[in-house]
Scaffold this active site. Structure first.
Site, PDB file in Angstrom:
ATOM      1  N   THR A  61      -2.768 -22.367  35.455  1.00  0.00           N
ATOM      2  CA  THR A  61      -3.515 -21.595  34.453  1.00  0.00           C
ATOM      3  C   THR A  61      -3.553 -22.334  33.122  1.00  0.00           C
ATOM      4  OG1 THR A  61      -2.894 -19.549  35.551  1.00  0.00           O
ATOM      5  CG2 THR A  61      -3.606 -19.369  33.254  1.00  0.00           C
ATOM      6  N   ASN A 119      -9.399 -21.287  46.443  1.00  0.00           N
ATOM      7  CA  ASN A 119      -8.163 -20.588  46.813  1.00  0.00           C
ATOM      8  C   ASN A 119      -8.389 -19.476  47.831  1.00  0.00           C
ATOM      9  OD1 ASN A 119      -9.421 -19.946  44.209  1.00  0.00           O
ATOM     10  ND2 ASN A 119      -8.118 -18.139  44.225  1.00  0.00           N
ATOM     11  N   THR A 176      10.098 -28.413  24.184  1.00  0.00           N
ATOM     12  CA  THR A 176      11.103 -29.103  25.002  1.00  0.00           C
ATOM     13  C   THR A 176      10.729 -29.028  26.477  1.00  0.00           C
ATOM     14  OG1 THR A 176      12.773 -28.589  23.359  1.00  0.00           O
ATOM     15  CG2 THR A 176      13.580 -29.174  25.555  1.00  0.00           C
ATOM     16  N   CYS A 182      -4.793 -12.741  42.242  1.00  0.00           N
ATOM     17  CA  CYS A 182      -5.170 -11.944  41.074  1.00  0.00           C
ATOM     18  C   CYS A 182      -6.124 -10.819  41.452  1.00  0.00           C
ATOM     19  CB  CYS A 182      -5.777 -12.822  39.998  1.00  0.00           C
ATOM     20  SG  CYS A 182      -7.220 -13.696  40.568  1.00  0.00           S
TER      21      CYS A 182
HETATM   22  N1  PLP Z   1      -6.276 -22.373  40.128  1.00  0.00           N
HETATM   23  C1  PLP Z   1      -6.260 -22.047  41.432  1.00  0.00           C
HETATM   24  C2  PLP Z   1      -7.341 -22.567  42.328  1.00  0.00           C
HETATM   25  C3  PLP Z   1      -5.253 -21.227  41.941  1.00  0.00           C
HETATM   26  O1  PLP Z   1      -5.247 -20.893  43.235  1.00  0.00           O
HETATM   27  C4  PLP Z   1      -4.258 -20.737  41.050  1.00  0.00           C
HETATM   28  C5  PLP Z   1      -3.210 -19.804  41.529  1.00  0.00           C
HETATM   29  O2  PLP Z   1      -3.451 -18.927  42.330  1.00  0.00           O
HETATM   30  C6  PLP Z   1      -4.308 -21.141  39.704  1.00  0.00           C
HETATM   31  C7  PLP Z   1      -5.332 -21.946  39.275  1.00  0.00           C
HETATM   32  C8  PLP Z   1      -3.261 -20.691  38.732  1.00  0.00           C
HETATM   33  O3  PLP Z   1      -2.082 -21.448  38.912  1.00  0.00           O
HETATM   34  P1  PLP Z   1      -0.682 -20.947  38.301  1.00  0.00           P
HETATM   35  O4  PLP Z   1      -0.217 -19.840  39.166  1.00  0.00           O
HETATM   36  O5  PLP Z   1       0.211 -22.147  38.395  1.00  0.00           O
HETATM   37  O6  PLP Z   1      -0.935 -20.564  36.904  1.00  0.00           O
END
Ligand code: PLP
Length: 382
Positions: free
Chosen positions: A70, A158, A244, A331
């Site tokens: 993210t 995803n 850090t 999500c």
């Molecule tokens: N991008 C994709 C394609 C993802 O599948 C995800 C997590 O589900 C993310 C970004 C977000 O990653 P993180 O959970 O490390 O913030």
């Protein structure tokens, strides 16, 4: 528990965990301190950066540690160019993760960015020709030299696993003076990712998707790419991302990526075998379902839409049997609406609400596959 939601997160590798331990209890020095106790942590961070760079064919100074996918996506989209003075054209796909989609929306609402959402084919692929047409149609695009342009298209989706033609999309972006970012969170550690060969300028990654720890990731930034610092503070991460370093997590991420990249081919072969078994068993059961995504999918990502079924009901009944799957992206799991990805690929309405994502990982077994298939069949047949 049968864990079949590896696109949401993965189990930490034992070797990664073992590599992390000393940096929590014994070698806990601050890597910014000059004394030798701090220098041990500094060396660990340096070696981890080199390991990660080697895995994607980058230079170590092009790797910037972040808190995960993210943050990396937000950094790439929101800090590209100089957001205070530049106005940006952004071309992204309609099936991106919300980390990219919402960062684009923020740029549109607060920084006058013009965002184009590229449509996808029925299997979820972005056509380079459509990207080219969109850039050309933009009279004030990079071609005219008025604005900076960023193309952001994910390496692999995803929800449905579709792998994008990254090399061709990057080449199209470059042909028209745009830079190319890819969210490789679902791809890295599961398939070969070579930033040089693909022509990638910026790449987001997250350790917990490839058997590393949670809360750590990185952004690859090709040398010379205009990217503002993410936040202000100390001089860590070459002055671009203050704070850090999470030394133990960085070390764990590097070990997990090294190990997964060393076994890419055998992991893929194994996961394709498991996929075939699962699909065969479900087909033999006589259930009416379609599989989403095209032939080029990340290993183990199986999105299935069952006719006139409820994906949510299926998820909860599988949960009662100790089987973890997802209805789409993590999500979206609280949201009973059809996800933006299923909408974009046009899953027929009588199937769309009956969608689940089974995402297998290297720790799944043949016995688990049979159990998943039998349990789905018995739930949907009653
Ligand atoms: N991008 C994709 C394609 C993802 O599948 C995800 C997590 O589900 C993310 C970004 C977000 O990653 P993180 O959970 O490390 O913030």
């Amino acid at each position: 528990v049968i864990y079949a939601d590896n696109a949401a997160t993965t189990r930490l590798d034992t070797d990664a965990f073992d590599a992390m331990k000393p940096y929590m209890m014994e070698e806990y020095g601050n890597p910014s301190q000059p004394y030798s106790f701090g220098r041990k942590a500094q060396r660990a961070v340096r070696e981890a950066r080199q390991t990660i760079a080697d895995c994607i064919n980058a230079a170590p100074e092009e790797i910037f540690f972040t808190s995960g996918g993210t943050e990396s996506d937000n950094w790439a989209v929101k800090c590209f160019g100089d957001p205070a003075t530049d106005s940006t054209n952004i071309y992204t796909s309609s099936i991106e993760h919300h980390a990219v989609l919402n960062a684009c929306k923020y740029m549109q609402d607060s920084h006058r960015a013009k965002v184009t959402y590229l449509p996808v084919s029925k299997d979820g692929t972005v056509a380079p020709e459509i990207l080219e047409k969109s850039i050309l149609a933009d009279v004030s695009g990079a071609v005219a030299g008025v604005k900076r342009s960023l193309v952001s298209v994910m390496f692999a989706n995803n929800e449905i696993g579709t792998i994008q033609p990254i090399r061709e999309l990057a080449a199209t972006a470059h042909k028209h003076g745009a830079y190319f970012h890819t969210d490789a969170v679902q791809a890295l550690g599961h398939m070969q990712v070579d930033v040089q060969a693909c022509g990638i300028d910026l790449l987001s990654a997250s350790a917990h998707k490839f058997n590393g720890p949670k809360g750590i990731g990185f952004l690859y930034v090709r040398k010379g790419i205009p990217l503002c610092p993410l936040h202000s503070g100390g001089a860590q991460e070459f002055g671009k991302r203050a704070g850090t370093e999470n030394v133990a997590a960085i070390v764990g991420m590097a070990e997990a990526l090294r190990s997964n990249c060393a076994t890419l081919a055998e992991n893929e072969t194994y996961l394709r075998q498991l996929e075939t078994e699962l699909l065969e068993q479900l087909r033999n059961s006589g259930l009416d379902f379609i599989q989403n995504g095209g032939p080029r999918r990340t290993p183990g990502n199986i999105s299935l839409s069952f006719k006139n079924a409820s994906g949510e009901m299926l998820l909860h009944r599988l949960d009662l049997k100790g089987i973890c799957v997802s209805t789409g992206s993590a999500c979206d799991s609280k949201n009973t609406q059809i996800s933006h990805v299923l909408k974009a690929i046009g899953v027929p309405s009588e199937y769309a609400l009956g969608t689940i994502r089974i995402s297998l990982g290297k720790y799944n077994t043949h016995e688990e596959i049979t159990c998943i298939a039998d349990t789905i069949t018995s739930i949907l047949s009653t």
